[in-house]
Scaffold this motif. Sequence first.
Motif, mmCIF file in Angstrom:
data_model
loop_
_atom_site.group_PDB
_atom_site.id
_atom_site.type_symbol
_atom_site.label_atom_id
_atom_site.label_comp_id
_atom_site.label_asym_id
_atom_site.label_seq_id
_atom_site.Cartn_x
_atom_site.Cartn_y
_atom_site.Cartn_z
ATOM 1 N N SER A 142 7.909 -3.819 -5.457
ATOM 2 C CA SER A 142 7.864 -4.394 -3.786
ATOM 3 C C SER A 142 7.687 -5.837 -3.854
ATOM 4 O O SER A 142 6.695 -6.403 -4.355
ATOM 5 N N SER A 146 3.913 -4.244 2.198
ATOM 6 C CA SER A 146 3.970 -3.695 3.563
ATOM 7 C C SER A 146 2.817 -3.094 4.407
ATOM 8 O O SER A 146 1.873 -2.746 3.666
ATOM 9 N N ASN A 150 -0.666 -1.267 2.758
ATOM 10 C CA ASN A 150 -1.931 -1.791 2.713
ATOM 11 C C ASN A 150 -2.709 -0.630 3.283
ATOM 12 O O ASN A 150 -4.107 -0.291 2.875
#
Length: 385
Positions: A142, A146, A150
């Motif tokens: 990633s 995002s 989280n």
Amino acid sequence: MALYPLDARLAQDIVARTMQIIDSNVNVMDARGRIIGSGDRTRIGELHEGALLALSQGRVVDIDEAVAKHLHGVRPGVNLPLHIDGEIVGVIGLTGQPASLRHYGELVCMAAEMMLEQARLLHLLAQDSRLREELVLNLIRSEAVSPALNEWAQRLGIDLNEPRVAAVIEVDSGQLGVDSAMAELQQLQTLLTTPDRDNLIAIVSLTEMVVLKPALNAHGRYDQDEHRRRVDQLLQRMKESGQVRMRIALGNFFTGPGSIARSWRTARTTMIVGKQRMPSQRSYFYQDLVLPVLLDSLRGGWQANELARPLMKLKASDSNGLLRRTLAAWFSHNVQPSATARALFIHRNTLEYRLNRIAELTGLNLGSFDDRLLLYIALQLDEQS
């Protein structure tokens, strides 16, 4: 909290252990009243009406001879609900006279519930481990964390704000089968988490593992030497324990969005380049291979082909590789004529002749910094091909 399912394997294990406590047949029924474990295997799969009563009423149900005659699939005995976290997940039944069994029933039920609780905890630990691995695999792929990632990390008690550096570990599994290879990777995984170092680990394939190591020391600094020592210590521990042969590549340390993914990419490329250039070594560090690692992305592209063109001309007229070895030595001695001549055991005039010949064949001016750089990069790419 989701309950660990009472399955046939666990039910039969409960039967085997509890029948060592008492001299009586034991049945284990699931939450629907079906017998899923029994000392009498012919009864498995039957619906046990005594268990249905215990489930519906939430209490111990005694079945004597008179009552048993009116119930389907039931023999005299005691049926005790099995609880986890206050919820009934099944029933354990002891076959015999209720009056003589009631004394043992609570003991047997307690032993069965302890086994259920242990199985549930092991299930939760395994589930937690799988979720942590999936989180790691998402992080290394990633470019940004995002909100969903989280939240996922928070539920697992992982602080994504803690700076981390990626390491790639490759295991030489040889001709091992899948089960043996996975077992060795899991042993290594245990070694990397014992004692607790707050490493985040994921098995990427049968031969590869990624480790996200806390990057900063106790003083809040990234200490590259300390990470090198840790890598050396791990390799030594593996050697002493006779474990699988392995290689480790430590990537670069980054901060900001996508830092973990970038660190992982540098670690993987460091592994590739390190194995090509130093196949006898077992550890590779990005800082030792910065330029070839960065150039690796050019492989196979038109830019690499253009950069290689002068060197290709040199190769065409340098069948024994003498000029290329001379060029490599010249660069490795910082283009210093005296040091290069001494390393090659040749006179400076011989070196100058060879360098002139290289310039002639490549069409490059070795007095020009740009032309030198082009030729140096071409040599670097050539070593990786």
